[in-house]
Design a protein around this motif. Structure first.
Motif, PDB file in Angstrom:
ATOM      1  N   UNK A   1      20.654   4.051  -3.715  1.00 15.68           N
ATOM      2  CA  UNK A   1      21.659   3.334  -4.514  1.00 15.68           C
ATOM      3  C   UNK A   1      21.994   4.164  -5.753  1.00 15.68           C
ATOM      4  N   UNK A   2      22.738   5.258  -5.564  1.00 15.74           N
ATOM      5  CA  UNK A   2      22.991   6.170  -6.683  1.00 15.74           C
ATOM      6  C   UNK A   2      23.716   5.523  -7.861  1.00 15.74           C
ATOM      7  N   UNK A   3      24.482   4.469  -7.615  1.00 10.92           N
ATOM      8  CA  UNK A   3      25.181   3.803  -8.715  1.00 10.92           C
ATOM      9  C   UNK A   3      24.217   3.156  -9.698  1.00 10.92           C
ATOM     10  N   UNK A   4      22.999   2.902  -9.215  1.00 10.99           N
ATOM     11  CA  UNK A   4      21.983   2.274 -10.068  1.00 10.99           C
ATOM     12  C   UNK A   4      20.740   3.158 -10.198  1.00 10.99           C
ATOM     13  N   UNK A   5      20.885   4.445  -9.928  1.00 10.05           N
ATOM     14  CA  UNK A   5      19.715   5.328  -9.853  1.00 10.05           C
ATOM     15  C   UNK A   5      18.840   5.243 -11.095  1.00 10.05           C
ATOM     16  N   UNK A   6      19.415   5.417 -12.254  1.00  9.18           N
ATOM     17  CA  UNK A   6      18.600   5.464 -13.473  1.00  9.18           C
ATOM     18  C   UNK A   6      17.942   4.116 -13.765  1.00  9.18           C
ATOM     19  N   UNK A   7      18.666   3.041 -13.505  1.00 12.72           N
ATOM     20  CA  UNK A   7      18.110   1.704 -13.741  1.00 12.72           C
ATOM     21  C   UNK A   7      16.953   1.406 -12.787  1.00 12.72           C
ATOM     22  N   UNK A   8      17.111   1.815 -11.531  1.00 15.72           N
ATOM     23  CA  UNK A   8      16.032   1.578 -10.563  1.00 15.72           C
ATOM     24  C   UNK A   8      14.786   2.366 -10.953  1.00 15.72           C
ATOM     25  N   UNK A   9      14.957   3.582 -11.443  1.00 10.63           N
ATOM     26  CA  UNK A   9      13.807   4.380 -11.841  1.00 10.63           C
ATOM     27  C   UNK A   9      13.011   3.728 -12.974  1.00 10.63           C
TER      28      UNK A   9
ATOM     29  N   UNK B   1       0.776  -1.233   0.000  1.00 14.48           N
ATOM     30  CA  UNK B   1       0.000   0.000   0.000  1.00 14.48           C
ATOM     31  C   UNK B   1       0.805   1.278   0.000  1.00 14.48           C
ATOM     32  N   UNK B   2       2.137   1.170   0.037  1.00 12.46           N
ATOM     33  CA  UNK B   2       2.932   2.390   0.006  1.00 12.46           C
ATOM     34  C   UNK B   2       2.961   2.950  -1.422  1.00 12.46           C
ATOM     35  N   UNK B   3       3.228   4.252  -1.532  1.00  9.53           N
ATOM     36  CA  UNK B   3       3.150   4.932  -2.820  1.00  9.53           C
ATOM     37  C   UNK B   3       4.218   4.425  -3.779  1.00  9.53           C
ATOM     38  N   UNK B   4       3.788   4.097  -4.979  1.00 11.80           N
ATOM     39  CA  UNK B   4       4.656   3.481  -5.979  1.00 11.80           C
ATOM     40  C   UNK B   4       5.847   4.366  -6.327  1.00 11.80           C
ATOM     41  N   UNK B   5       5.578   5.585  -6.790  1.00  9.83           N
ATOM     42  CA  UNK B   5       6.663   6.475  -7.201  1.00  9.83           C
ATOM     43  C   UNK B   5       7.580   6.796  -6.029  1.00  9.83           C
ATOM     44  N   UNK B   6       7.025   7.059  -4.868  1.00 12.02           N
ATOM     45  CA  UNK B   6       7.844   7.405  -3.706  1.00 12.02           C
ATOM     46  C   UNK B   6       8.774   6.262  -3.328  1.00 12.02           C
ATOM     47  N   UNK B   7       8.292   5.029  -3.407  1.00 11.86           N
ATOM     48  CA  UNK B   7       9.128   3.883  -3.051  1.00 11.86           C
ATOM     49  C   UNK B   7      10.280   3.725  -4.036  1.00 11.86           C
ATOM     50  N   UNK B   8       9.998   3.873  -5.324  1.00  9.02           N
ATOM     51  CA  UNK B   8      11.051   3.725  -6.326  1.00  9.02           C
ATOM     52  C   UNK B   8      12.071   4.857  -6.190  1.00  9.02           C
ATOM     53  N   UNK B   9      11.596   6.068  -5.976  1.00  7.61           N
ATOM     54  CA  UNK B   9      12.510   7.204  -5.803  1.00  7.61           C
ATOM     55  C   UNK B   9      13.387   7.024  -4.559  1.00  7.61           C
ATOM     56  N   UNK B  10      12.797   6.526  -3.476  1.00 10.89           N
ATOM     57  CA  UNK B  10      13.560   6.289  -2.247  1.00 10.89           C
ATOM     58  C   UNK B  10      14.662   5.263  -2.481  1.00 10.89           C
ATOM     59  N   UNK B  11      14.311   4.196  -3.168  1.00 11.88           N
ATOM     60  CA  UNK B  11      15.282   3.146  -3.457  1.00 11.88           C
ATOM     61  C   UNK B  11      16.375   3.659  -4.383  1.00 11.88           C
ATOM     62  N   UNK B  12      15.996   4.403  -5.409  1.00 15.07           N
ATOM     63  CA  UNK B  12      16.971   4.945  -6.353  1.00 15.07           C
ATOM     64  C   UNK B  12      17.949   5.896  -5.657  1.00 15.07           C
ATOM     65  N   UNK B  13      17.440   6.699  -4.728  1.00 17.17           N
ATOM     66  CA  UNK B  13      18.301   7.624  -3.996  1.00 17.17           C
ATOM     67  C   UNK B  13      19.281   6.888  -3.084  1.00 17.17           C
TER      68      UNK B  13
END
Length: 207
Positions: free
Chosen positions: A65-73, A51-63
Motif C-alpha cells: 500500500x504505497x499510498x500509506x507506506x510511511x504511516x504503515x511503517x 509468530x511471523x516476523x514483526x518488521x517483515x510483516x510491516x514492511x510487506x504491508x507497507x510495500x
C-alpha cells in the motif's frame, strides 16, 4: 472449584493497546480513518501474533500500500506508543496475587519481537509464573487449541483456571473448555471479582 491459577490477558488488561488513538495523534483522525478503511492493519498484526516476523510483516504491508507506506511503517517504529500506558491497578493486582502465593499466568496474543520490545518497558511482564505468548506458540486466541496447550503445560484442570480478557470471543472460547472467566472492562471490576473469589483482600485489591 477453587481457583488454582489466575490468567491475565495483556493487551487492554495490563497495558492499553490503542493503535487508532496513536495514529489520530500523529497523522490526524481523517487520514487514520482513510488508511484503516483501505488497509487491514489488525489482520497484519494477527500474523505477527501468530509468530511471523514483526518488521517483515510491516514492511510487506507497507510495500503493498504505497499510498500509506510511511504511516504503515509507524506500526513498527512507534509500536511502544501504541502499546501504552500500563494499567496501574491491574499491575498491582498481578503483583498482590503473587505476593499472596496465587499462581499467575499470562495468555496473550502477542508477537515474538513485540513481546521482547515490551519487556524492558514493562518489567511486570517478566513476573508471571508462566507466560503463554501466542507468537511462541504459533496459535492465537480464540482457537481452542491455545487453551488446550495451556492446560497441558500447567497441568491444572480447566475448572481451576480463572481467566480475564477484554474480548468476548476469547472469553467464550475459554468458557467452552470449562475455564472460569471474567470479561475485563476495567480494573475495578476485575479487582472485585478477585475479592469475591477469596484471592485478595479488599485492601490488596485497592477497593
Amino acid at each position: 472449584m477453587a481457583v488454582q491459577a489466575v490468567i491475565f490477558d495483556i493487551g487492554n488488561v495490563l497495558i492499553e493497546w490503542q493503535p487508532e488513538r496513536h495514529y489520530d495523534r500523529v497523522i490526524g483522525e481523517a487520514r487514520r480513518r482513510e488508511m484503516f478503511a483501505a488497509v487491514d492493519l489488525h489482520a497484519m498484526n494477527d500474523r505477527v501474533d501468530q509468530g511471523e516476523n514483526f518488521l517483515a510483516m510491516v514492511q510487506e504491508c507497507a510495500a503493498a500500500y504505497p499510498a500509506f507506506h510511511d504511516e504503515i511503517m509507524l506500526w513498527h517504529d512507534d509500536w511502544l506508543h501504541m502499546a501504552s500506558p500500563a494499567i496501574p491497578q491491574s499491575v498491582t493486582l498481578l503483583r498482590n496475587l503473587r505476593r499472596r502465593g496465587v499462581a499467575v499466568f499470562a495468555l496473550s496474543n502477542f508477537g515474538v519481537e513485540t513481546f521482547e520490545i515490551a519487556l524492558p518497558e514493562y518489567p511486570f511482564l517478566g513476573e508471571f509464573d508462566r507466560s503463554y505468548i501466542s507468537g511462541h506458540m504459533g496459535i492465537t486466541k480464540p482457537d481452542p487449541q491455545i487453551y488446550a496447550q495451556v492446560e497441558a503445560d500447567c497441568g491444572l484442570s480447566p475448572e481451576s483456571l480463572l481467566f480475564a480478557d477484554d474480548r468476548v470471543d476469547n472469553i467464550k472460547a475459554a468458557a467452552k473448555r470449562g475455564w472460569q472467566t471474567h470479561l475485563f472492562d476495567g480494573p475495578e471490576g476485575w479487582a472485585d471479582r478477585l475479592v469475591q473469589e477469596g484471592l485478595l483482600s479488599k485492601e490488596d485489591a485497592g477497593l
